[in-house]
Design a protein around this motif. Structure first.
Motif, PDB file in Angstrom:
ATOM      1  N   ARG A   1       7.051   2.077  11.894  1.00 25.94           N
ATOM      2  CA  ARG A   1       6.143   3.197  11.436  1.00 25.94           C
ATOM      3  C   ARG A   1       6.034   4.201  12.360  1.00 25.94           C
ATOM      4  O   ARG A   1       6.177   3.581  13.510  1.00 25.94           O
ATOM      5  CB  ARG A   1       4.751   2.505  11.098  1.00 25.94           C
TER       6      ARG A   1
ATOM      7  N   ARG B   1      -0.069   6.684   3.490  1.00 25.81           N
ATOM      8  CA  ARG B   1       1.401   6.803   3.889  1.00 25.81           C
ATOM      9  C   ARG B   1       1.983   7.155   2.425  1.00 25.81           C
ATOM     10  O   ARG B   1       3.015   8.002   2.523  1.00 25.81           O
ATOM     11  CB  ARG B   1       1.869   5.340   4.433  1.00 25.81           C
TER      12      ARG B   1
ATOM     13  N   ASP C   1      -1.356  13.291   7.787  1.00 26.23           N
ATOM     14  CA  ASP C   1      -0.210  13.005   8.675  1.00 26.23           C
ATOM     15  C   ASP C   1      -0.417  13.408   9.975  1.00 26.23           C
ATOM     16  O   ASP C   1      -0.152  12.991  11.180  1.00 26.23           O
ATOM     17  CB  ASP C   1       1.236  13.452   8.021  1.00 26.23           C
TER      18      ASP C   1
ATOM     19  N   CYS D   1       1.558  10.761   2.083  1.00 28.56           N
ATOM     20  CA  CYS D   1       2.383  11.442   2.899  1.00 28.56           C
ATOM     21  C   CYS D   1       3.950  11.568   2.537  1.00 28.56           C
ATOM     22  O   CYS D   1       4.527  12.573   2.396  1.00 28.56           O
ATOM     23  CB  CYS D   1       2.177  10.727   4.181  1.00 28.56           C
ATOM     24  N   GLU D   2       4.633  10.415   2.104  1.00 26.30           N
ATOM     25  CA  GLU D   2       5.799  10.122   1.381  1.00 26.30           C
ATOM     26  C   GLU D   2       6.147  11.122   0.238  1.00 26.30           C
ATOM     27  O   GLU D   2       6.985  11.585   0.292  1.00 26.30           O
ATOM     28  CB  GLU D   2       5.882   8.952   1.133  1.00 26.30           C
TER      29      GLU D   2
ATOM     30  N   LEU E   1       8.179   0.790   3.562  1.00 23.37           N
ATOM     31  CA  LEU E   1       6.932   2.007   3.347  1.00 23.37           C
ATOM     32  C   LEU E   1       6.932   1.671   1.667  1.00 23.37           C
ATOM     33  O   LEU E   1       5.910   2.420   1.225  1.00 23.37           O
ATOM     34  CB  LEU E   1       7.402   3.143   3.548  1.00 23.37           C
TER      35      LEU E   1
END
Ligand code: AMP
Length: 220
Positions: A163, A41, A55, A44-45, A134
């Motif tokens: 999420r 994550r 993702d 991805c962020e 997150l």
């Protein structure tokens, strides 16, 4: 406190409490908590190529390819060494075999594999009520904590979100993937290292689960 067990794998379905317990154990025993889901994550962020690749799978509730999961864990171990509390890795027998090979090469075998068991019904309730941070990884329950999406995380202040893969559809897919790909990992450890495999009822209260885990980490 110093744990006797230094290399630990926490297995369990989504929302069995792996992340929450791993967080508490990491604070108590100063053993690094490594969540492959959180690592993905974060990629991805930050919009990295690895994050974009991951993702495409995670948002549908599917596992990322083994090669990608193994790569992210190998990089983590190179940077941090062989002391860890893995939450969400290994998720397939292939990943478990990779981990065993990597640890055998440095003569640092796994000390503990713990399976958190909980019913599908309890999982559905927890996930559909779950809000996550997150930034720091904390999770909250809308029903238990009386909070709403967008409110600040009480630990780090970042906004709480649902999420993407905590939707009803993605959850059913994640449960299916867990049954088909991750339960065989339990059978794998049952076959290869039964002495280090332990099962805990994750339907108990968080403190009771933590007490059992702490005992496992501190006894020979
Ligand atoms: P988690 O935060 O553990 O629920 O993981 C969230 C998502 O990240 C999973 O549904 C997968 O898409 C991906 N993921 C996390 N760990 C792994 C892994 N070991 N192997 C493959 N995919 C993973």
């Amino acid at each position: 406190m110093n744990p006797l067990k230094q290399r630990i794998v926490l297995l369990g379905p989504p929302a069995s409490g792996k992340g929450t317990q791993a967080d508490r154990l990491a604070q108590e025993f100063v053993t690094p908590h490594v969540s492959t889901g959180a690592l993905l994550r974060s990629e991805c962020e930050r919009g990295t190529p690895l994050g974009r690749e991951a993702d495409a799978w995670t948002c549908k509730g599917l596992l990322v390819p083994d090669e990608l999961a193994v790569r992210i864990v190998a990089t983590w171990m190179q940077e941090n060494g062989p002391r860890f509390l893995f939450d969400g890795f290994p998720r397939t027998v292939e990943q478990a075999k990779h981990l065993d090979t990597a640890l055998a090469a440095i003569e640092a075998p796994l000390d503990l594999v713990i399976l958190l068991q909980i019913s599908d019904e309890a999982i559905r309730q927890r996930i559909l009520n779950r809000l996550s941070c997150l930034k720091c990884g904390a999770t909250f329950s809308t029903s238990l904590h009386g909070i709403a999406e967008g409110q600040a995380c009480s630990r780090c202040g970042a906004p709480l979100v649902r999420r993407k893969d905590d939707s009803a559809e993605a959850l059913e897919q994640r449960l299916k993937v867990y049954r088909e790909l991750t339960l065989p990992v339990v059978a794998y450890y049952e076959r290869t290292s039964p002495a280090i495999l332990h099962r805990i009822d994750a339907g108990m209260g968080s403190d009771a689960i933590f007490a059992q885990l702490s005992t496992l980490l501190t006894t020979l």
